[in-house]
Motif scaffolding. Structure first.
Motif, PDB file in Angstrom:
ATOM      1  N   SER A 109      12.611  -6.142  -1.666  1.00  0.00           N
ATOM      2  CA  SER A 109      12.544  -5.895  -0.224  1.00  0.00           C
ATOM      3  C   SER A 109      12.423  -4.406   0.081  1.00  0.00           C
ATOM      4  O   SER A 109      13.249  -3.597  -0.365  1.00  0.00           O
ATOM      5  CB  SER A 109      13.802  -6.448   0.453  1.00  0.00           C
ATOM      6  OG  SER A 109      13.947  -5.934   1.763  1.00  0.00           O
ATOM      7  N   THR A 111      12.975  -3.119   2.927  1.00  0.00           N
ATOM      8  CA  THR A 111      14.117  -2.777   3.782  1.00  0.00           C
ATOM      9  C   THR A 111      15.339  -2.436   2.934  1.00  0.00           C
ATOM     10  O   THR A 111      16.058  -1.464   3.209  1.00  0.00           O
ATOM     11  CB  THR A 111      14.441  -3.950   4.727  1.00  0.00           C
ATOM     12  OG1 THR A 111      13.275  -4.260   5.496  1.00  0.00           O
ATOM     13  CG2 THR A 111      15.583  -3.598   5.655  1.00  0.00           C
ATOM     14  N   SER A 134       7.366  -0.368   7.411  1.00  0.00           N
ATOM     15  CA  SER A 134       6.297  -1.160   7.989  1.00  0.00           C
ATOM     16  C   SER A 134       5.154  -1.292   6.993  1.00  0.00           C
ATOM     17  O   SER A 134       5.254  -0.847   5.847  1.00  0.00           O
ATOM     18  CB  SER A 134       5.796  -0.546   9.305  1.00  0.00           C
ATOM     19  OG  SER A 134       5.062  -1.510  10.036  1.00  0.00           O
ATOM     20  N   TYR A 135       4.066  -1.904   7.454  1.00  0.00           N
ATOM     21  CA  TYR A 135       2.952  -2.217   6.568  1.00  0.00           C
ATOM     22  C   TYR A 135       1.854  -1.156   6.590  1.00  0.00           C
ATOM     23  O   TYR A 135       0.843  -1.302   5.915  1.00  0.00           O
ATOM     24  CB  TYR A 135       2.366  -3.591   6.925  1.00  0.00           C
ATOM     25  CG  TYR A 135       1.898  -3.727   8.362  1.00  0.00           C
ATOM     26  CD1 TYR A 135       0.567  -3.491   8.712  1.00  0.00           C
ATOM     27  CD2 TYR A 135       2.782  -4.106   9.363  1.00  0.00           C
ATOM     28  CE1 TYR A 135       0.135  -3.626  10.018  1.00  0.00           C
ATOM     29  CE2 TYR A 135       2.364  -4.250  10.671  1.00  0.00           C
ATOM     30  CZ  TYR A 135       1.046  -4.012  11.000  1.00  0.00           C
ATOM     31  OH  TYR A 135       0.627  -4.147  12.299  1.00  0.00           O
ATOM     32  N   VAL A 154      12.577  -1.718  11.288  1.00  0.00           N
ATOM     33  CA  VAL A 154      11.489  -2.397  10.572  1.00  0.00           C
ATOM     34  C   VAL A 154      10.495  -2.947  11.580  1.00  0.00           C
ATOM     35  O   VAL A 154      10.879  -3.601  12.559  1.00  0.00           O
ATOM     36  CB  VAL A 154      12.040  -3.554   9.706  1.00  0.00           C
ATOM     37  CG1 VAL A 154      10.900  -4.247   8.958  1.00  0.00           C
ATOM     38  CG2 VAL A 154      13.091  -3.041   8.726  1.00  0.00           C
ATOM     39  N   ILE A 155       9.218  -2.673  11.362  1.00  0.00           N
ATOM     40  CA  ILE A 155       8.143  -3.263  12.160  1.00  0.00           C
ATOM     41  C   ILE A 155       7.354  -4.186  11.251  1.00  0.00           C
ATOM     42  O   ILE A 155       6.645  -3.736  10.347  1.00  0.00           O
ATOM     43  CB  ILE A 155       7.224  -2.185  12.768  1.00  0.00           C
ATOM     44  CG1 ILE A 155       8.015  -1.244  13.675  1.00  0.00           C
ATOM     45  CG2 ILE A 155       6.083  -2.841  13.556  1.00  0.00           C
ATOM     46  CD1 ILE A 155       7.197  -0.103  14.249  1.00  0.00           C
ATOM     47  N   THR A 156       7.483  -5.470  11.459  1.00  0.00           N
ATOM     48  CA  THR A 156       6.803  -6.459  10.630  1.00  0.00           C
ATOM     49  C   THR A 156       5.359  -6.624  11.088  1.00  0.00           C
ATOM     50  O   THR A 156       4.993  -6.206  12.202  1.00  0.00           O
ATOM     51  CB  THR A 156       7.513  -7.813  10.719  1.00  0.00           C
ATOM     52  OG1 THR A 156       7.369  -8.310  12.063  1.00  0.00           O
ATOM     53  CG2 THR A 156       8.989  -7.683  10.375  1.00  0.00           C
ATOM     54  N   PRO A 157       4.498  -7.246  10.264  1.00  0.00           N
ATOM     55  CA  PRO A 157       3.104  -7.454  10.680  1.00  0.00           C
ATOM     56  C   PRO A 157       2.966  -8.194  12.003  1.00  0.00           C
ATOM     57  O   PRO A 157       2.070  -7.904  12.790  1.00  0.00           O
ATOM     58  CB  PRO A 157       2.526  -8.258   9.515  1.00  0.00           C
ATOM     59  CG  PRO A 157       3.312  -7.809   8.330  1.00  0.00           C
ATOM     60  CD  PRO A 157       4.711  -7.598   8.845  1.00  0.00           C
ATOM     61  N   SER A 158       3.859  -9.131  12.280  1.00  0.00           N
ATOM     62  CA  SER A 158       3.751  -9.869  13.540  1.00  0.00           C
ATOM     63  C   SER A 158       4.152  -9.025  14.745  1.00  0.00           C
ATOM     64  O   SER A 158       3.789  -9.333  15.877  1.00  0.00           O
ATOM     65  CB  SER A 158       4.632 -11.126  13.484  1.00  0.00           C
ATOM     66  OG  SER A 158       6.011 -10.768  13.343  1.00  0.00           O
TER      67      SER A 158
END
Length: 349
Positions: A109, A111, A134-135, A154-158
């Motif tokens: 992970s 994170t 993030s990605y 955390v900024i996820t893809p969604s």
């Protein structure tokens, strides 16, 4: 890192803890290099003239910078990064991008990796760091600022596109004050406004960086983390305790500035083709003058010759000079910069 220079000073001097601290400048001269969070609460920011900072925060404590200490601590922090990945792209002494797609600890992970890095930094240095996960680089940078100080976000893809659309464009990494003002004039205030612009419109108004703005407004950033990122320039400047009026005094004041620039060149093995002189007068008006040469500047004497020529070419100004700076850019490796044939053709006409 969180208010890095100021946090180091507060760590090393308990009397500064909990107080508004500015590193750099003085009560009346210079500019703020870093401000503690207590100072930021009053509106004090880095690059702010000291006199303005003092006006905003009368109890502000000015501390002289100790760059050798900051560099040593930065090396400790970089060592923590290197325990997790070799793909590290430094942005400054206190900030870097890390690609942890294949990390050395075998942690699944990103994170958890960020949490581990923050804990190790605190344990080894006594300082706090904030992390963004993030990605892509753009979103990771935004995330790192989102929960400061001592935060993790955390900024996820969604989440990417939606997170960007609500933010003012002035918060975007890569959009400076001048560009933000231009966007404001064009009616672009938020990420959603930017996303509503066509690629053709952004190319027309912002040139080759237009496609970058088009992408980040959609949460897209294809830039890789580059462990071999080459430094583009090296510079130094000095703000004087007394304004300078005579050219000879300015020339003398350039000496330690040139020494600092050339020490870096000697230590790094880099040379540059463009010399830029920065001048700021007593009213904080700033001008720059640059000269590019065919062959990289070979020695300190040549650097000084160009800088002094630019100094003599400055516009006449009855106001005193409060700051001088010299930057050497278009850097290349010294070993590859000159050949015997090059030197033959470098004779003055």
């Amino acid at each position: 890192m969180d208010a890095f220079y100021a946090s180091v000073e507060q760590r090393d001097d308990p009397s500064l803890r909990g107080r508004p601290v500015a590193v750099g400048g003085s009560r009346e001269r210079g500019v703020v290099a870093a401000a503690s969070y207590e100072a930021r609460a009053f509106g004090v920011r880095s690059a702010m003239p000291s006199v303005t900072a003092r006006r905003k925060c009368p109890d502000l404590v000015f501390v002289k910078p100790r760059f050798e200490v900051y560099k040593a601590i930065s090396s400790e922090i970089r060592a923590v990064f290197a325990e997790h990945t070799p793909i590290i792209e430094p942005l400054s002494l206190d900030e870097a991008y890390l690609d942890v797609s294949e990390n050395l600890q075998g942690i699944a992970s990103a994170t958890v990796i960020a949490e581990d890095i923050r804990a190790r930094i605190r344990e080894r240095t006594g300082l706090t760091a904030s992390a963004g996960v993030s990605y892509n680089k753009f979103l990771a940078k935004l995330a790192s600022d989102h929960r400061k100080p001592d935060g993790l976000f955390v900024i996820t893809p969604s989440m990417g596109a939606g997170f960007v659309e609500t933010l003012p464009v002035g918060r975007f990494h890569g959009v400076g004050p001048a560009t933000a003002a231009k966007m404001e004039r064009l009616g672009i205030r938020t990420g959603a406004d930017l996303r509503a612009c066509t690629l053709a419109f952004l190319r027309e108004h912002f040139g080759k960086i237009g496609p970058y703005y088009f992408g980040i407004s959609r949460g897209i950033d294809e830039r890789p983390v580059r462990a071999d990122r080459i430094r583009k320039s090296v510079g130094a400047e000095n703000t004087f305790s007394v304004d300078l009026f005579e050219t000879e005094a300015m020339r003398e004041a350039l000496e330690p500035i040139l020494d600092k620039v050339w020490r870096y060149c000697e230590g790094s093995g880099l040379r540059g083709r463009t010399v830029t002189l920065k001048i700021k007068d007593a009213d904080f008006r700033q001008i720059t003058r640059s000269q590019s040469v065919v062959l990289p500047v070979a020695n300190r004497a040549e650097l000084e010759q160009i800088a002094v020529r630019l100094l003599h070419e400055r516009p006449s100004n009855p106001r005193g000079i409060r700051l001088l700076g010299v930057t050497l850019s278009a850097l290349v490796d010294a070993a590859e910069s000159r050949t015997a044939d090059d030197v033959q053709f470098a004779l003055p006409f």
